[in-house]
Design an enzyme around this catalytic site. Sequence first.
Site, mmCIF file in Angstrom:
data_model
loop_
_atom_site.group_PDB
_atom_site.id
_atom_site.type_symbol
_atom_site.label_atom_id
_atom_site.label_comp_id
_atom_site.label_asym_id
_atom_site.label_seq_id
_atom_site.Cartn_x
_atom_site.Cartn_y
_atom_site.Cartn_z
ATOM 1 N N SER A 62 21.833 -11.790 8.677
ATOM 2 C CA SER A 62 22.676 -12.916 9.090
ATOM 3 C C SER A 62 22.612 -13.161 10.598
ATOM 4 O O SER A 62 22.590 -12.229 11.389
ATOM 5 C CB SER A 62 24.124 -12.632 8.689
ATOM 6 O OG SER A 62 24.948 -13.651 9.176
ATOM 7 N N ALA A 66 25.050 -12.111 22.484
ATOM 8 C CA ALA A 66 26.488 -12.377 22.483
ATOM 9 C C ALA A 66 26.657 -13.852 22.141
ATOM 10 O O ALA A 66 27.117 -14.654 22.953
ATOM 11 C CB ALA A 66 27.115 -12.057 23.834
ATOM 12 N N LEU A 118 29.443 -16.092 17.366
ATOM 13 C CA LEU A 118 29.702 -16.779 16.102
ATOM 14 C C LEU A 118 29.699 -18.302 16.190
ATOM 15 O O LEU A 118 30.444 -18.976 15.469
ATOM 16 C CB LEU A 118 31.028 -16.298 15.487
ATOM 17 C CG LEU A 118 31.002 -14.886 14.870
ATOM 18 C CD1 LEU A 118 32.385 -14.515 14.359
ATOM 19 C CD2 LEU A 118 29.989 -14.792 13.733
ATOM 20 N N ASN A 177 27.363 -15.219 5.146
ATOM 21 C CA ASN A 177 28.076 -14.278 6.005
ATOM 22 C C ASN A 177 29.387 -14.930 6.446
ATOM 23 O O ASN A 177 29.395 -16.020 7.010
ATOM 24 C CB ASN A 177 27.180 -13.948 7.207
ATOM 25 C CG ASN A 177 27.734 -12.854 8.094
ATOM 26 O OD1 ASN A 177 28.420 -13.124 9.075
ATOM 27 N ND2 ASN A 177 27.437 -11.615 7.752
ATOM 28 N N ASN A 216 31.761 -10.184 7.206
ATOM 29 C CA ASN A 216 31.422 -9.661 8.521
ATOM 30 C C ASN A 216 32.660 -9.078 9.187
ATOM 31 O O ASN A 216 33.485 -9.807 9.728
ATOM 32 C CB ASN A 216 30.823 -10.800 9.353
ATOM 33 C CG ASN A 216 30.373 -10.349 10.720
ATOM 34 O OD1 ASN A 216 30.579 -9.206 11.117
ATOM 35 N ND2 ASN A 216 29.748 -11.257 11.448
ATOM 36 N N CYS A 276 31.433 -8.077 13.894
ATOM 37 C CA CYS A 276 30.860 -8.841 14.999
ATOM 38 C C CYS A 276 31.442 -8.355 16.311
ATOM 39 O O CYS A 276 32.652 -8.437 16.527
ATOM 40 C CB CYS A 276 31.124 -10.340 14.859
ATOM 41 S SG CYS A 276 30.401 -11.246 16.261
ATOM 42 N N LYS A 315 29.950 -5.996 5.488
ATOM 43 C CA LYS A 315 29.027 -5.624 6.563
ATOM 44 C C LYS A 315 29.722 -4.743 7.575
ATOM 45 O O LYS A 315 30.676 -5.145 8.244
ATOM 46 C CB LYS A 315 28.507 -6.898 7.238
ATOM 47 C CG LYS A 315 27.612 -6.618 8.418
ATOM 48 C CD LYS A 315 26.336 -7.372 8.313
ATOM 49 C CE LYS A 315 25.458 -7.214 9.522
ATOM 50 N NZ LYS A 315 24.646 -8.422 9.741
ATOM 51 N N ILE A 317 23.277 -1.770 9.542
ATOM 52 C CA ILE A 317 24.344 -1.857 10.517
ATOM 53 C C ILE A 317 24.358 -3.240 11.167
ATOM 54 O O ILE A 317 23.327 -3.904 11.251
ATOM 55 C CB ILE A 317 24.196 -0.783 11.628
ATOM 56 C CG1 ILE A 317 22.863 -0.922 12.371
ATOM 57 C CG2 ILE A 317 24.343 0.605 11.054
ATOM 58 C CD1 ILE A 317 22.689 -0.030 13.594
ATOM 59 N N GLY A 346 16.455 -8.601 10.943
ATOM 60 C CA GLY A 346 17.106 -9.473 11.910
ATOM 61 C C GLY A 346 16.192 -9.887 13.035
ATOM 62 O O GLY A 346 15.350 -10.776 12.894
HETATM 63 C C1 FMN Z 1 21.149 -13.315 17.531
HETATM 64 C C2 FMN Z 1 21.871 -12.527 16.498
HETATM 65 C C3 FMN Z 1 22.929 -13.099 15.809
HETATM 66 C C4 FMN Z 1 23.615 -12.377 14.844
HETATM 67 N N1 FMN Z 1 24.637 -12.973 14.155
HETATM 68 C C5 FMN Z 1 25.251 -12.297 13.149
HETATM 69 C C6 FMN Z 1 26.235 -12.917 12.345
HETATM 70 O O1 FMN Z 1 26.539 -14.089 12.517
HETATM 71 N N2 FMN Z 1 26.821 -12.183 11.378
HETATM 72 C C7 FMN Z 1 26.496 -10.879 11.152
HETATM 73 O O2 FMN Z 1 27.058 -10.229 10.264
HETATM 74 N N3 FMN Z 1 25.542 -10.264 11.885
HETATM 75 C C8 FMN Z 1 24.918 -10.939 12.875
HETATM 76 N N4 FMN Z 1 23.935 -10.312 13.605
HETATM 77 C C9 FMN Z 1 23.578 -8.931 13.297
HETATM 78 C C10 FMN Z 1 22.351 -8.883 12.378
HETATM 79 O O3 FMN Z 1 22.623 -9.509 11.158
HETATM 80 C C11 FMN Z 1 21.928 -7.415 12.133
HETATM 81 O O4 FMN Z 1 22.991 -6.739 11.503
HETATM 82 C C12 FMN Z 1 21.592 -6.688 13.410
HETATM 83 O O5 FMN Z 1 20.953 -7.552 14.302
HETATM 84 C C13 FMN Z 1 20.693 -5.475 13.169
HETATM 85 O O6 FMN Z 1 19.480 -5.840 12.590
HETATM 86 P P1 FMN Z 1 18.131 -6.070 13.461
HETATM 87 O O7 FMN Z 1 17.981 -4.876 14.337
HETATM 88 O O8 FMN Z 1 17.055 -6.204 12.433
HETATM 89 O O9 FMN Z 1 18.334 -7.313 14.252
HETATM 90 C C14 FMN Z 1 23.244 -11.035 14.575
HETATM 91 C C15 FMN Z 1 22.181 -10.478 15.263
HETATM 92 C C16 FMN Z 1 21.484 -11.191 16.217
HETATM 93 C C17 FMN Z 1 20.340 -10.534 16.924
#
Ligand code: FMN
Lengths: 307, 307, 254, 254
Positions: free
Chosen positions: B22, B71, B74, B99, B127, B130, B165, B191, B265
């Site tokens: 997500s 950062a 959302l 999500n 979620n 966050c 999550k 995570i 991600g």
């Molecule tokens: C730019 C960005 C935006 C994200 N936005 C959300 C989100 O809206 N909701 C959520 O549950 N996780 C969000 N995440 C977390 C990712 O879904 C994921 O849990 C986390 O990045 C770890 O995975 P990765 O290392 O493959 O990126 C975000 C991550 C990134 C990098």
Amino acid sequence: MAPDLTVKIGNLLLKNPVMPASGCFGYGEEYASFYDLSCLGAIVVTGTTATPRTGNPPVRITETPAGMLNAIGLQNPGVEAACVKIRRLQAYKTPVIVNVAGNTVEEYLQVIEVLEREKTVSAYEINISCPNVKAGGMAFGTDPDTAAKLVAALRPATQKTLIVKLSPNVTDIVDVAKAVEVAGADAVSLINTLLGMAIDVERRRPVLANITGGLSGPAVKPVALRMVWQVSEALKIPVIGMGGISNAKDAVEFLLAGATAVAIGAANFRNPTVCPEVINGIENYLTRHGFQSVREIIGLARTQGDR
Amino acid sequence: MAPDLTVKIGNLLLKNPVMPASGCFGYGEEYASFYDLSCLGAIVVTGTTATPRTGNPPVRITETPAGMLNAIGLQNPGVEAACVKIRRLQAYKTPVIVNVAGNTVEEYLQVIEVLEREKTVSAYEINISCPNVKAGGMAFGTDPDTAAKLVAALRPATQKTLIVKLSPNVTDIVDVAKAVEVAGADAVSLINTLLGMAIDVERRRPVLANITGGLSGPAVKPVALRMVWQVSEALKIPVIGMGGISNAKDAVEFLLAGATAVAIGAANFRNPTVCPEVINGIENYLTRHGFQSVREIIGLARTQGDR
Amino acid sequence: MMQKRQMEILEHTQLTEEIFRLTLAGGIGAKPGQFVQVGLGPTWEPFLNRPFSVHNCTKTTLSLLYRVVGHGTRLLAQKQRGSILSVVGPLGKGFPPTKRRQAVLVAGGIGAAPLYYLMRMLRAEGKDVIFLYGAKTAAQIVLEDEYRSLAREFYLITEDGTAGTKGLVTDLLPQILGENEAEIFACGPNAMLRAVAQTAAEKKLPCFVSLEAQMACGVGACLGCVVATADGNYRRVCADGPVFAAEEVFRFGS
Amino acid sequence: MMQKRQMEILEHTQLTEEIFRLTLAGGIGAKPGQFVQVGLGPTWEPFLNRPFSVHNCTKTTLSLLYRVVGHGTRLLAQKQRGSILSVVGPLGKGFPPTKRRQAVLVAGGIGAAPLYYLMRMLRAEGKDVIFLYGAKTAAQIVLEDEYRSLAREFYLITEDGTAGTKGLVTDLLPQILGENEAEIFACGPNAMLRAVAQTAAEKKLPCFVSLEAQMACGVGACLGCVVATADGNYRRVCADGPVFAAEEVFRFGS
Ligand SMILES: Cc1cc2nc3c(=O)[nH]c(=O)nc-3n(C[C@H](O)[C@H](O)[C@H](O)COP(=O)(O)O)c2cc1C
Ligand SMILES: Cc1cc2nc3c(=O)[nH]c(=O)nc-3n(C[C@H](O)[C@H](O)[C@H](O)COP(=O)(O)OP(=O)(O)OC[C@H]3O[C@@H](n4cnc5c(N)ncnc54)[C@H](O)[C@@H]3O)c2cc1C
Ligand SMILES: Cc1cc2nc3c(=O)[nH]c(=O)nc-3n(C[C@H](O)[C@H](O)[C@H](O)COP(=O)(O)OP(=O)(O)OC[C@H]3O[C@@H](n4cnc5c(N)ncnc54)[C@H](O)[C@@H]3O)c2cc1C
Ligand SMILES: Cc1cc2nc3c(=O)[nH]c(=O)nc-3n(C[C@H](O)[C@H](O)[C@H](O)COP(=O)(O)O)c2cc1C
Ligand code: FES
Ligand code: FES
């Protein structure tokens, strides 16, 4: 005029804010052939326990993206034998900090009792954050009350500087930091390693014999820096920052975040002369930006910054 | 014969265990020009709240060693507008997971109420982790009781699969995982990002306008894998593993550690076709090692392994 | 002396699909059996240096012989002549001096790397060297002429029989040793070293083996590279080895 | 079409101490003002791709013009002819078509990169192009002849006066614009874009600026690259830009 690099941690006056991180520098001798250890702000030796420890079986280390996992398991010859090695460090003109570990409050106390007799030892770094041992270690570092009780028990045992090394594997590191400050710590150091693991997909089992290990190196720097920022904001005692510091720029980030001194761990493995290079780099940074003392930049990203 | 890649998460049957994470895949459309999204095990869309959110001011992202901090805060058009985008995903033959985020229990409920009307939506990922918003977000994910109460409140609102999550910024992620399992979650995903920060040494201030951000990418993989190992050992419900997965080998590590499915991600940003590449790579791995189904390797490093 | 040096690549030759020889400008005064840690920078990933035995060492050059097995060695193989590598060393204790007249060197695959320099030094001391070079297949044998020219006796053996005798080094070793008063030096995969050590133990001949382990520091500081010794303790492959007396690390029978 | 391609380096030329031109084999069908994301792999660090404007684009080649400013561009500069880069694009919306007869292109430093391709396309449409090229110092001016040859009027201006007029582009801009019915296209540092936009607003001329931002995905998915617009919302530089109407991102007076 060269900028003033001296900082104070408890009642230690360090000639500069750079020291090796415990467990990454043995008892000093291994790096002594690369440069004169007297140039260091302090020498921090490996985790030392009351009795000898054989440590964990191999495989003990594995590389990870921009970092490494270790599960040494506090292998050390025990405090008595360690003293012989520590005495050799008298040859260098810099304080010696001994990292103290144990399974029980009594064991920590025993180590300190023995070390109190050693005039080479200037300070203790109480390791309540080793993720690689079954008993003790991190168990002391994840609960503020347990951490505070340990520190309160150790405080009367010494007049030397008492540094408490915090674990990053907690919901709120500020809670633990505050608790040990109240209990009498002169400083805190952070972060120890993040608990991690790796799996060998060909053999379909964990890479490390201990299954989990501690993550360190550049990969963890953002987490370490955030925790140093939070803790140094909340505490009055100085913070020794570490976690992924690999060059002077990294070290300056930690100082700006609020660390009074920094420690360098895994980066020594990649670059055995990283510590003196960081000392020089900090000095250059200060000169280039017109600071007279390193103390001017401690916490500067929090308090000033041209926002 | 090609190995069977199907896995079950709650009452979703996924054609393979690979989905985007997500927030890293928008509402799907951005990656639709790179490949047919129907190949994915599921599509997971960005964090969606009851009302539109503008998100945090820039700078919102910065690179770190083998990873990145974000950062975003959302930013999303609110659930009503999101529905319009989500409906377009009907064109793809794969389940859509939304999500869901909020400041309060009521806000989470409101989002679900609206989404209940959308037949394109197959599951919710709640979620509670966050790190980039002031209220709500991670606050729900760091305390087992608060997390359980939220899940218990949402459970009666839907028959759809409810995934929770989890945040890695806790002392004991198993505690939180168990609490949400008991409260009625059909699965957990982990995570979310690790709370971190970066400092610009030239400007002497935090790089991100929000000061702290969430760390993701290869750097966090060891921590994520360890948590997936711990949680999947302790829970009966399936685990969706993520954190740093960037190729098929990484994905297999998570499956071997006990994840039933994986999410990708930040790696999408580096390689927009990473998801289909990982699906193919898992299939090749299974074939090469003589497995008939991906389900045979789930948790295999825990239960078997040739030790 | 143990040092960190920035060394320029003088020569980088691909010898087989997987094996490369790298020659760097600069003398480091290594002893046979010592090794160096090579940095793969400037990126933070891979993070750790990679250990490689000294394949040859002169007053003005250092040569490595390496096999591409993973990410780090793949990156190393891409480095061009003229680029600068960060090299830490010489590290470890190396092979001990032998008092015997005859040395039997047993190489398994890329384990041949350090034995070239060892052979050269033994020959310089006037020792009689028997070289036994084993590999899976002919394609993994490199620099055969160089090895052959230095040895008094030279044996080739491959598991698939594509070069020399067909079989394992330990099939040939007992005959070669005969009733000789030799000392054995071996480097190669662990299973081979164990088998060589067993043969040596049976013949009551001194035997030294060069071990590998995952390393971080390479200088003895991190305790990451330990090997369990026969007495149940751990010793550091980097600082206490990489060469160990066979009986120190392998125990048979009893 | 937006795609991930493996593209071979045909030409990689160092133009000044800091500025390089990179030409890759393969047409990507980009429009002026679009950009690509370039992978620096195979290591996981640097992790993110780096965005670069399309400097030129033909049926069979893609050229980039870039300045070495940090870790990633330093690594890029080391890539040799013949190596393969992973390139994602074309990305973003690019410059809008102009209905006016005259276009005034304002380049600040490396901001000249996308304006070359824009100028080439405008000329192909038969437009009248005035090119104003500003830089800190003469050493930062590259490909002067190429730019000059395509422009009807070409002006050089440097802050230190080492080439062309001494001053800032905005010192010259009002005169150049005169009473013309021109459309302005600008790329360069933010402060310059703001000043150009202000001049354009005063002259009531349409003005488009190409922005930069830290990017992760480059395709509009991560919401990492947003810029605050004059109305207080955030727009994605990668997918909604990188070219914006000046009044959308800059607000003056009021
Ligand atoms: C730019 C960005 C935006 C994200 N936005 C959300 C989100 O809206 N909701 C959520 O549950 N996780 C969000 N995440 C977390 C990712 O879904 C994921 O849990 C986390 O990045 C770890 O995975 P990765 O290392 O493959 O990126 C975000 C991550 C990134 C990098
Ligand atoms: C003292 C010593 C001397 C060596 N001398 C030589 C030599 O002369 N020539 C040569 O080709 N190789 C030598 N090696 C092995 C060499 O260090 C590894 O092959 C290399 O580090 C693999 O790096 P990689 O990134 O390509 O592999 P990775 O991608 O890191 O791993 C690929 C495989 O290699 C194994 N491996 C990784 N690192 C090491 C390591 N440090 N030691 C042992 N195995 C490892 C892994 O477990 C894995 O199975 C030596 C090792 C040691 C400890
Ligand atoms: C749409 C777009 C088109 C661009 N076109 C060109 C071009 O044609 N030629 C050219 O030389 N440069 C161009 N840039 C800028 C280029 O992307 C950055 O200079 C490059 O990413 C820096 O990478 P680095 O690793 O060398 O620097 P880093 O070490 O990452 O950072 C060095 C400095 O560059 C800044 N920076 C880093 N990444 C970016 C980024 N993605 N965008 C803007 N600033 C950044 C940092 O804040 C820092 O001040 C463009 C940027 C964008 C967004
Ligand atoms: C091999 C190794 C051994 C370590 N041993 C100890 C130890 O004995 N005591 C301790 O407090 N920390 C120990 N640490 C943690 C480091 O001191 C340091 O806190 C951590 O590695 C983060 O810093 P770095 O990223 O610079 O390595 C060890 C770390 C490594 C890599
Ligand atoms: S590699 Fe560090 S002690 Fe051997
Ligand atoms: S860089 Fe991801 S939305 Fe623009």
